[in-house]
Design an enzyme around this catalytic site. Structure first.
Site, PDB file in Angstrom:
ATOM      1  N   TYR A  25      48.348  45.789  52.999  1.00  0.00           N
ATOM      2  CA  TYR A  25      48.789  44.443  52.615  1.00  0.00           C
ATOM      3  C   TYR A  25      47.600  43.500  52.740  1.00  0.00           C
ATOM      4  O   TYR A  25      46.861  43.554  53.735  1.00  0.00           O
ATOM      5  CB  TYR A  25      49.912  43.951  53.544  1.00  0.00           C
ATOM      6  CG  TYR A  25      51.232  43.847  52.820  1.00  0.00           C
ATOM      7  CD1 TYR A  25      51.351  43.030  51.696  1.00  0.00           C
ATOM      8  CD2 TYR A  25      52.348  44.567  53.241  1.00  0.00           C
ATOM      9  CE1 TYR A  25      52.552  42.938  51.006  1.00  0.00           C
ATOM     10  CE2 TYR A  25      53.553  44.478  52.556  1.00  0.00           C
ATOM     11  CZ  TYR A  25      53.642  43.661  51.439  1.00  0.00           C
ATOM     12  OH  TYR A  25      54.813  43.570  50.759  1.00  0.00           O
ATOM     13  N   GLU A  51      47.783  39.847  51.482  1.00  0.00           N
ATOM     14  CA  GLU A  51      48.145  38.540  50.905  1.00  0.00           C
ATOM     15  C   GLU A  51      47.068  37.514  51.240  1.00  0.00           C
ATOM     16  O   GLU A  51      46.560  37.475  52.361  1.00  0.00           O
ATOM     17  CB  GLU A  51      49.509  38.087  51.444  1.00  0.00           C
ATOM     18  CG  GLU A  51      50.653  38.813  50.760  1.00  0.00           C
ATOM     19  CD  GLU A  51      52.014  38.449  51.324  1.00  0.00           C
ATOM     20  OE1 GLU A  51      52.104  37.552  52.179  1.00  0.00           O
ATOM     21  OE2 GLU A  51      52.996  39.082  50.904  1.00  0.00           O
ATOM     22  N   ASP A  72      44.532  33.863  25.564  1.00  0.00           N
ATOM     23  CA  ASP A  72      44.956  35.182  26.034  1.00  0.00           C
ATOM     24  C   ASP A  72      44.161  36.198  25.213  1.00  0.00           C
ATOM     25  O   ASP A  72      44.444  36.430  24.049  1.00  0.00           O
ATOM     26  CB  ASP A  72      46.473  35.325  25.789  1.00  0.00           C
ATOM     27  CG  ASP A  72      46.997  36.684  26.219  1.00  0.00           C
ATOM     28  OD1 ASP A  72      46.188  37.616  26.399  1.00  0.00           O
ATOM     29  OD2 ASP A  72      48.229  36.820  26.342  1.00  0.00           O
ATOM     30  N   THR A 107      44.757  41.351  29.979  1.00  0.00           N
ATOM     31  CA  THR A 107      45.074  42.578  30.679  1.00  0.00           C
ATOM     32  C   THR A 107      43.755  43.311  30.883  1.00  0.00           C
ATOM     33  O   THR A 107      42.736  42.933  30.299  1.00  0.00           O
ATOM     34  CB  THR A 107      46.006  43.479  29.850  1.00  0.00           C
ATOM     35  OG1 THR A 107      45.453  43.597  28.543  1.00  0.00           O
ATOM     36  CG2 THR A 107      47.405  42.912  29.753  1.00  0.00           C
ATOM     37  N   LYS A 158      43.547  47.463  27.959  1.00  0.00           N
ATOM     38  CA  LYS A 158      43.507  47.680  26.499  1.00  0.00           C
ATOM     39  C   LYS A 158      42.066  48.044  26.102  1.00  0.00           C
ATOM     40  O   LYS A 158      41.575  49.071  26.559  1.00  0.00           O
ATOM     41  CB  LYS A 158      44.045  46.437  25.783  1.00  0.00           C
ATOM     42  CG  LYS A 158      45.523  46.150  26.123  1.00  0.00           C
ATOM     43  CD  LYS A 158      46.088  45.025  25.284  1.00  0.00           C
ATOM     44  CE  LYS A 158      47.568  44.826  25.536  1.00  0.00           C
ATOM     45  NZ  LYS A 158      47.860  43.919  26.663  1.00  0.00           N
ATOM     46  N   ARG A 202      46.056  49.502  34.465  1.00  0.00           N
ATOM     47  CA  ARG A 202      47.049  48.528  33.995  1.00  0.00           C
ATOM     48  C   ARG A 202      47.046  47.340  34.951  1.00  0.00           C
ATOM     49  O   ARG A 202      47.254  47.509  36.157  1.00  0.00           O
ATOM     50  CB  ARG A 202      48.450  49.136  33.967  1.00  0.00           C
ATOM     51  CG  ARG A 202      48.591  50.382  33.157  1.00  0.00           C
ATOM     52  CD  ARG A 202      50.024  50.704  32.844  1.00  0.00           C
ATOM     53  NE  ARG A 202      50.454  49.892  31.726  1.00  0.00           N
ATOM     54  CZ  ARG A 202      50.128  50.128  30.456  1.00  0.00           C
ATOM     55  NH1 ARG A 202      49.376  51.157  30.132  1.00  0.00           N
ATOM     56  NH2 ARG A 202      50.556  49.340  29.507  1.00  0.00           N
TER      57      ARG A 202
HETATM   58  N1  DSN Z   1      52.620  44.963  24.803  1.00  0.00           N
HETATM   59  C1  DSN Z   1      51.255  44.688  24.451  1.00  0.00           C
HETATM   60  C2  DSN Z   1      50.889  45.202  23.114  1.00  0.00           C
HETATM   61  O1  DSN Z   1      51.266  46.321  22.806  1.00  0.00           O
HETATM   62  O2  DSN Z   1      50.201  44.536  22.358  1.00  0.00           O
HETATM   63  C3  DSN Z   1      50.930  43.260  24.572  1.00  0.00           C
HETATM   64  O3  DSN Z   1      51.063  42.877  25.898  1.00  0.00           O
END
Ligand code: DSN
Length: 414
Positions: A52, A54, A198, A224, A227, A233
């Site tokens: 933990y 925090e 974003d 994120t 990707k 993730r």
């Molecule tokens: N779910 C994602 C995508 O496939 O583009 C976006 O967060």
């Protein structure tokens, strides 16, 4: 690897093994997916999950955080270097949490915000009525020009002057062209709005210098890490120094509890990888592959939104192929090609059936595929969607995936 798991829990082990086989057998064309390195996986699957922590480095609510602090500080410093930003928070559990964190930091319920329409390329967290963003804030949507599929910047300006939003959100989940973040900055300045970008889909391209960097103009940048960035993730927030404290408080204690330090360690590994020359070459190849795939599909009479791609993804408009997006997804899957149905702008079939398919090249490029393989993939897609020749398509796919194995050298699961 995973021998202890096999002995302890055969059911979970067997399902994991089947999933690994599926990943090895299929051509992965989901534009938001990728294949992480084993070092990233090792950090994720480690004893750091026991802790933990925090709070933030140097200011934790638990004892014993000295090594966790080392790791989180490393992740933050690498991330700041990667994108040239003033402040970074690596704790968001996901991209959605990162977006909610920014909203919580600077908005009050009912505040006016602008975001891109979901069916025209935006994201759920950019104001969809189904999402907390659309329910707690007063979002107004902007979109694309129907004739050419490009973002209608003039209309964004017009709406901004009418609505006078507190925040403008730029960024998309299914937009195949480079987004001009400078125009968004100008529009935000004209109406006294803050700008959030974003960049989840394009973060890897930005890191490699192949897309204009939103950190140069935006007040807040979210992403994120799994990707094009090819990490675990998770989510991140980058911002100007003046917002550092508000953003940190909005993530903890505002919207999250304990950070996932095993994931933060994996993010640190991913950021080191992303700072390398090899990563830049990978991103160049991702774009090259996408352009070749786009032109091969156009040659086979497929309609592409904006007639091509500048980045890692393509949106196919299937209305001339007499097949819905949902049917196409199923047919491709039968031939071991994984892709997702996607609404096209002004889709007559709605969001559940759709008339489009979104495909992307990040995962197949990680696997090592190059230009000549894109020709084969385009042929396989054509066999499935134009001629309904699933068996012939599957043969092409299996030959390719046999040639480019994943995690083979690691013998993950026998
Ligand atoms: N779910 C994602 C995508 O496939 O583009 C976006 O967060």
């Amino acid at each position: 690897m995973f021998e202890k798991l096999r002995k302890a829990d055969i059911k979970v082990y067997e399902s994991m093994k089947k999933e690994l086989r599926r990943q090895q057998r299929n051509i992965e064309l989901i534009a938001s997916e990728n294949i992480v390195s084993l070092p990233v996986m090792e950090a994720m699957g480690s004893h750091l999950t026991n802790k933990y922590a925090e709070g933030y480095s140097g200011h934790r609510y638990y004892g014993g955080c000295e090594y966790i602090d080392e790791i989180e500080t490393l992740a933050v410093e690498r991330l700041k270097k990667l994108f040239g930003c003033e402040h970074a928070n690596v704790q968001p559990h996901s991209g959605a949490n990162a977006n909610i964190g920014v909203y919580f930091a600077i908005l009050k319920p009912g505040d006016k915000v602008m975001g891109m329409n979901l069916s025209q390329g935006g994201h759920l967290t950019h104001g969809s009525p189904a999402n907390i963003s659309g329910q707690y804030f007063e979002f107004t949507e902007y979109g694309i020009i129907k004739e050419n599929g490009l973002i209608d910047y003039e209309n964004v300006r017009k709406i901004a002057h009418e609505v006078k939003p507190k925040l403008i959100v730029a960024g998309a989940s299914a937009y195949p062209r480079e987004i001009n973040f400078k125009i968004f900055r100008h529009i935000a300045d004209e109406v006294g709005a803050l700008l959030m970008v974003d960049m989840a889909h394009i973060a890897g391209l930005v890191a490699a210098g192949l897309h204009n960097n939103p950190c140069e103009v935006a007040d807040f940048v979210t992403s994120t890490t799994h990707k094009t960035l090819r990490g675990p993730r998770g989510g991140i927030i980058l911002c100007k120094k003046e917002y550092a404290s508000k953003i940190d408080k909005a993530i903890f204690p505002g919207t999250q509890g304990g950070p996932l330090e095993h994931i933060i360690a994996a993010k640190a590994v991913c950021f080191k990888e992303a700072l390398s020359q090899e990563f830049k070459e990978y991103q160049k190849q991702t774009i090259k592959n996408c352009k070749i795939l786009a032109s091969e599909l156009i040659n086979r009479n497929f309609n592409l939104l904006t007639e091509g791609s500048d980045n890692h993804l393509i949106l196919l408009d299937l209305t001339n192929k007499n097949i819905t997006g949902k049917q196409a997804e199923i047919r491709l899957d039968e031939a071991y090609i994984t892709a997702n149905k996607n609404a096209i702008p002004f889709d007559p079939n709605g969001a559940l059936i759709t008339s489009g398919i979104r495909i992307g090249t990040p995962a197949i490029t990680t696997r090592g595929m190059v230009e000549e393989d894109m020709v084969i993939i385009a042929k396989a897609i054509d066999l499935c969607l134009t001629y309904n020749e699933i068996d012939n398509a599957r043969k092409l796919v299996v030959e390719l995936t046999e040639k480019y194995k994943i995690y083979d050298e690691y013998k993950l699961m026998e």
